[in-house]
Design a protein around this motif. Structure first.
Motif, mmCIF file in Angstrom:
data_model
loop_
_atom_site.group_PDB
_atom_site.id
_atom_site.type_symbol
_atom_site.label_atom_id
_atom_site.label_comp_id
_atom_site.label_asym_id
_atom_site.label_seq_id
_atom_site.Cartn_x
_atom_site.Cartn_y
_atom_site.Cartn_z
ATOM 1 N N TYR A 43 0.814 -1.216 0.000
ATOM 2 C CA TYR A 43 0.000 0.000 0.000
ATOM 3 C C TYR A 43 0.848 1.268 0.000
ATOM 4 O O TYR A 43 0.421 2.295 -0.529
ATOM 5 C CB TYR A 43 -0.946 -0.002 1.201
ATOM 6 C CG TYR A 43 -2.098 -0.973 1.041
ATOM 7 C CD1 TYR A 43 -3.202 -0.643 0.276
ATOM 8 C CD2 TYR A 43 -2.067 -2.224 1.644
ATOM 9 C CE1 TYR A 43 -4.253 -1.526 0.108
ATOM 10 C CE2 TYR A 43 -3.119 -3.120 1.487
ATOM 11 C CZ TYR A 43 -4.205 -2.766 0.718
ATOM 12 O OH TYR A 43 -5.248 -3.647 0.550
ATOM 13 N N ASP A 99 -2.275 1.119 -14.228
ATOM 14 C CA ASP A 99 -2.295 0.882 -12.785
ATOM 15 C C ASP A 99 -1.292 -0.218 -12.459
ATOM 16 O O ASP A 99 -1.471 -1.379 -12.849
ATOM 17 C CB ASP A 99 -3.698 0.476 -12.331
ATOM 18 C CG ASP A 99 -3.838 0.505 -10.819
ATOM 19 O OD1 ASP A 99 -2.949 1.046 -10.140
ATOM 20 O OD2 ASP A 99 -4.850 -0.016 -10.310
ATOM 21 N N TRP A 161 -8.959 2.498 1.442
ATOM 22 C CA TRP A 161 -8.343 1.846 0.288
ATOM 23 C C TRP A 161 -9.380 1.136 -0.574
ATOM 24 O O TRP A 161 -9.271 1.097 -1.803
ATOM 25 C CB TRP A 161 -7.260 0.869 0.729
ATOM 26 C CG TRP A 161 -5.978 1.555 1.106
ATOM 27 C CD1 TRP A 161 -5.436 1.659 2.345
ATOM 28 C CD2 TRP A 161 -5.073 2.233 0.224
ATOM 29 N NE1 TRP A 161 -4.258 2.376 2.296
ATOM 30 C CE2 TRP A 161 -4.000 2.730 1.006
ATOM 31 C CE3 TRP A 161 -5.060 2.476 -1.154
ATOM 32 C CZ2 TRP A 161 -2.944 3.449 0.457
ATOM 33 C CZ3 TRP A 161 -3.998 3.189 -1.690
ATOM 34 C CH2 TRP A 161 -2.960 3.672 -0.890
ATOM 35 N N ARG A 167 -4.443 3.271 -8.171
ATOM 36 C CA ARG A 167 -3.420 4.230 -7.775
ATOM 37 C C ARG A 167 -2.814 4.964 -8.966
ATOM 38 O O ARG A 167 -2.099 5.936 -8.803
ATOM 39 C CB ARG A 167 -2.348 3.534 -6.950
ATOM 40 C CG ARG A 167 -2.809 3.243 -5.534
ATOM 41 C CD ARG A 167 -1.766 2.516 -4.724
ATOM 42 N NE ARG A 167 -1.660 1.123 -5.131
ATOM 43 C CZ ARG A 167 -0.889 0.230 -4.531
ATOM 44 N NH1 ARG A 167 -0.141 0.597 -3.520
ATOM 45 N NH2 ARG A 167 -0.859 -1.015 -4.937
ATOM 46 N N SER A 168 -3.103 4.485 -10.150
ATOM 47 C CA SER A 168 -2.657 5.181 -11.358
ATOM 48 C C SER A 168 -3.473 4.667 -12.537
ATOM 49 O O SER A 168 -4.058 3.585 -12.482
ATOM 50 C CB SER A 168 -1.157 4.961 -11.613
ATOM 51 O OG SER A 168 -0.834 3.579 -11.649
ATOM 52 N N GLN A 179 -1.330 8.954 -4.386
ATOM 53 C CA GLN A 179 -0.875 8.173 -3.240
ATOM 54 C C GLN A 179 -1.297 8.855 -1.948
ATOM 55 O O GLN A 179 -1.376 10.096 -1.880
ATOM 56 C CB GLN A 179 0.654 8.003 -3.269
ATOM 57 C CG GLN A 179 1.243 7.191 -2.138
ATOM 58 C CD GLN A 179 0.784 5.741 -2.130
ATOM 59 O OE1 GLN A 179 0.460 5.194 -3.172
ATOM 60 N NE2 GLN A 179 0.766 5.127 -0.959
ATOM 61 N N ALA A 183 0.121 5.281 4.646
ATOM 62 C CA ALA A 183 -0.649 4.324 3.859
ATOM 63 C C ALA A 183 -1.440 3.350 4.714
ATOM 64 O O ALA A 183 -2.529 2.929 4.327
ATOM 65 C CB ALA A 183 0.297 3.563 2.927
ATOM 66 N N SER A 356 2.795 8.415 -12.490
ATOM 67 C CA SER A 356 2.500 7.339 -11.543
ATOM 68 C C SER A 356 3.489 7.286 -10.390
ATOM 69 O O SER A 356 3.157 6.796 -9.298
ATOM 70 C CB SER A 356 2.485 5.985 -12.264
ATOM 71 O OG SER A 356 3.750 5.730 -12.869
ATOM 72 N N ARG A 360 4.403 9.225 -4.825
ATOM 73 C CA ARG A 360 5.197 8.487 -3.845
ATOM 74 C C ARG A 360 6.513 9.206 -3.565
ATOM 75 O O ARG A 360 6.947 9.320 -2.406
ATOM 76 C CB ARG A 360 5.475 7.078 -4.368
ATOM 77 C CG ARG A 360 6.391 6.209 -3.519
ATOM 78 C CD ARG A 360 5.740 5.793 -2.221
ATOM 79 N NE ARG A 360 6.025 6.725 -1.127
ATOM 80 C CZ ARG A 360 5.404 6.707 0.029
ATOM 81 N NH1 ARG A 360 4.443 5.851 0.269
ATOM 82 N NH2 ARG A 360 5.720 7.573 0.959
#
Length: 398
Positions: A43, A99, A161, A167-168, A179, A183, A356, A360
């Motif tokens: 995650y 993703d 979640w 996430r992408s 993100q 997490a 993507s 992060r």
């Protein structure tokens, strides 16, 4: 019409918890592989975790400092040869429409000629087929969701979640990534997106409160917005109905700060409603600047709030970043707030990364500033790279 391949048929016919076993057997039988392993991104997007029955007996590997991580980051196959053993380990990205889910690693015996391009292409097709089935299988089995956990999720984080679209994602017109941090213990921050033939809808939310209450508030808001969007209503009406749903439940005691956007894919026109604290930054030809918007009331703060859309345009090559106040308000161990200058520097330092990977990387930099102590608030970063609609080739007689 092309028929599904034997691999796709076998995966579709398998029980959800057995799809990795099926792809393992197919690759082993066809290519005489020595080993096949599926690693899922955790995650936090920092580790690749092996799929298997809990508790995990194999340690995870780093997304940043490992051979599988290299395939995951570049989204291209990465081969590691061992001449002494006459083997090659092929690490293949497992992704669906942009993703990034994980990596499929296959160990094969090879001769002096190495691995053929044909075999590499066939293995990537296996990884692609597996990726599509993973998305479907997660509705019916916990096996792959468990593999994504480097530690236990809080209940609020579990709820958050499960609410997210992914996430992408990527289409010819745009690439998108987002993100959340922390997490495994997020509170109320969330994001959502949905694409149609000519429109992309994006929502970035910063929920009020902590824990279960924040997660419940965000779930109510996102589902109210989805309900209105799926009814074909315009952006202002979506905001109005979500506002009414939250106010009807909490009478103004709880509310949600939200950005609502609709991108018109053929033209790059962006319709936006700024209903709270998440902010928008644009990178255009290397220049980082905030997009100034007319602030309106958060969803659910007052009854019968009327929301008015604004417009701006994106150009091919533009990058938009949507950032929650958990980033702006983060404090260093010495009590200093994360400054706009530090944020601008972070945006600039990630300019060469794909969309993507940007969230992060920015949140990791924020974590370094904030230190290892518990977060006071959760943080959200979303990055959208606008490519524009490709020109259609001219057709007709010459």
């Amino acid at each position: 019409m092309d028929r599904p391949s034997a691999v796709e048929r076998s995966l579709r016919e398998a029980a959800p918890h057995e799809i990795f076993d099926v792809i393992h057997c197919l690759i082993e039988r066809r290519y005489h592989s020595r080993a096949v392993e599926l690693l899922m991104a955790d995650y936090a997007m920092t580790r690749l975790q092996p799929v298997g029955i809990l508790p995990h007996t194999r340690p995870p590997v780093s997304v940043h400092e490992s051979a599988p991580g290299r395939a995951f980051g570049a989204q291209e196959p990465h081969c590691v040869y061992d001449g002494s053993a006459s083997t090659v380990v092929v690490h293949l990205p497992v992704s669906v429409r942009g993703d990034r889910l994980g990596v499929l690693s296959v160990t094969l015996l090879v001769g002096g000629e190495g691995l053929s391009a044909e075999v590499l292409e066939e293995l990537q097709e296996c990884a692609d087929a597996l990726a599509h089935e993973l998305v479907v299988a997660e509705r019916d089995t916990d096996l792959f969701l468990q593999a994504r956990r480097a530690e236990r999720l809080t209940l609020a984080a579990e709820m958050q979640w499960q609410l997210l679209p992914g996430r992408s994602c990527a289409r010819p017109e745009y690439s998108l990534g987002a993100q959340l941090e922390p997490a495994y213990a997020i509170f109320g921050d969330s994001f959502d997106w949905s694409a149609a033939a000519d429109d992309l809808f994006v929502t970035v939310s910063n929920g009020m409160g902590e824990g279960i209450n924040a997660a419940l508030l965000t779930n109510l808001a996102i589902n109210a917005l989805r309900n209105a969007r799926r009814a074909g209503l315009d952006l202002s009406t979506q905001a109005y109905l979500a506002d009414q749903a939250i106010y009807g439940q909490h009478q103004g005691s709880q509310y949600l700060s939200t950005l609502l956007l609709r991108f018109h894919l053929p033209t790059g026109d962006v319709e936006i409603i700024d209903a709270g604290s998440p902010r928008v930054w644009r990178v255009r030809r290397g220049v980082v600047e905030p997009i100034e918007l007319e602030a309106q009331m958060p969803l659910g703060m007052f009854e019968d709030t009327v929301y008015v859309s604004q417009h701006f345009e994106v150009q091919p090559g533009d990058r938009l970043l949507f950032i929650s106040d958990g980033v702006y308000d983060a404090l260093s161990p010495g009590g200093e707030k994360y400054s706009v200058r530090a944020l601008t520097r972070s945006i600039t330092s990630t300019r060469l990364l794909p969309a993507s990977q940007v969230p992060r990387a920015m949140l990791q930099e924020l974590l370094g500033y904030r230190g290892s102590g518990p977060a006071v608030d959760d943080s959200l970063v979303m990055c959208l790279d606008w490519h524009g609609r490709p020109a259609r080739p001219l057709t007709g007689a010459v």
